[in-house]
Design a protein around this motif. Structure first.
Motif, short mmCIF file in Angstrom:
data_model
loop_
_atom_site.label_atom_id
_atom_site.label_comp_id
_atom_site.label_asym_id
_atom_site.label_seq_id
_atom_site.Cartn_x
_atom_site.Cartn_y
_atom_site.Cartn_z
N LEU A 31 0.84 -1.20 0.00
CA LEU A 31 0.00 0.00 0.00
C LEU A 31 0.88 1.26 0.00
N TYR A 32 1.90 1.25 0.83
CA TYR A 32 2.82 2.38 0.93
C TYR A 32 3.48 2.66 -0.42
N ASN A 34 2.33 1.89 -3.37
CA ASN A 34 1.30 2.43 -4.27
C ASN A 34 1.08 3.92 -4.03
N ILE A 35 0.93 4.28 -2.76
CA ILE A 35 0.70 5.68 -2.40
C ILE A 35 1.86 6.54 -2.87
N LYS A 36 3.09 6.09 -2.61
CA LYS A 36 4.28 6.84 -3.01
C LYS A 36 4.38 6.96 -4.53
N GLU A 39 1.91 9.52 -5.67
CA GLU A 39 2.37 10.85 -5.27
C GLU A 39 3.51 11.33 -6.17
N HIS A 45 -0.62 14.19 -2.76
CA HIS A 45 -0.80 13.16 -1.73
C HIS A 45 -2.29 13.07 -1.45
N ASP A 46 -2.90 11.98 -1.88
CA ASP A 46 -4.35 11.84 -1.83
C ASP A 46 -4.71 10.54 -1.13
N PHE A 47 -4.52 10.50 0.19
CA PHE A 47 -4.77 9.28 0.96
C PHE A 47 -5.63 9.65 2.16
N TYR A 48 -6.77 9.00 2.29
CA TYR A 48 -7.73 9.34 3.33
C TYR A 48 -8.18 8.11 4.08
N ARG A 74 -1.34 10.05 6.56
CA ARG A 74 -0.09 9.58 5.96
C ARG A 74 0.28 8.24 6.57
#
Length: 139
Positions: A31-32, A34-36, A39, A45-48, A74
């Motif tokens: 997941l990390y 993917n988020i990075k 971004e 940074h679009d993580f909720y 985050r």
């Protein structure tokens, strides 16, 4: 095991002796990444984290289950003493899930004013379940 402070939640402390914690850590690593990756590609940074969840059916019978408030967060890997995964509240205000209320508006023929969304945004930061429930009952 989840520990919570006002601005930080410890999600996992993986250990070699605990296979479940290692599996969770691997999923958090994916997941990390993917988020990075998102971004780095978009610069956003679009993580909720959504909370609380509402569920029910709309007037046409459509089932829904959605968060009321998305909170900007985050996901971080903390390696200070021992590796652990931490979820931190990000700067920025929680929001009201406008997509949910757009669906309610469309399928239940309800309308929501900008004042409604402003009041809801103010309530999001209070973390008071009874206040949220009272507000929603008004509408």
């Amino acid at each position: 095991m989840i520990k919570h402070s006002k601005k930080e939640i410890t999600l996992s402390k993986p250990t070699l002796e605990n296979e479940t914690s290692m599996v969770i850590s691997k999923k958090l690593t994916d997941l990390y990444r993917n988020i990075k990756g998102i971004e780095e590609e978009t610069g956003i940074h679009d993580f909720y984290l959504g909370f609380p969840f509402l569920s029910g059916t709309l007037s046409d019978g459509t089932f829904f289950q959605a968060p009321l408030f998305p909170y900007p967060v985050r996901l971080e890997k903390n390696n200070v003493n021992a590796q652990k995964w931490v979820l931190k509240l990000d700067e920025g205000d929680p929001q009201i899930n406008r997509t949910l209320f757009l669906a309610i508006k469309k399928l239940n023929n309800r309308s929501f004013t900008e004042d409604f969304f402003e009041q809801a945004a103010n309530l999001a930061g209070q973390y008071d379940y009874d206040e949220w429930l009272s507000f929603l009952k008004q509408y």
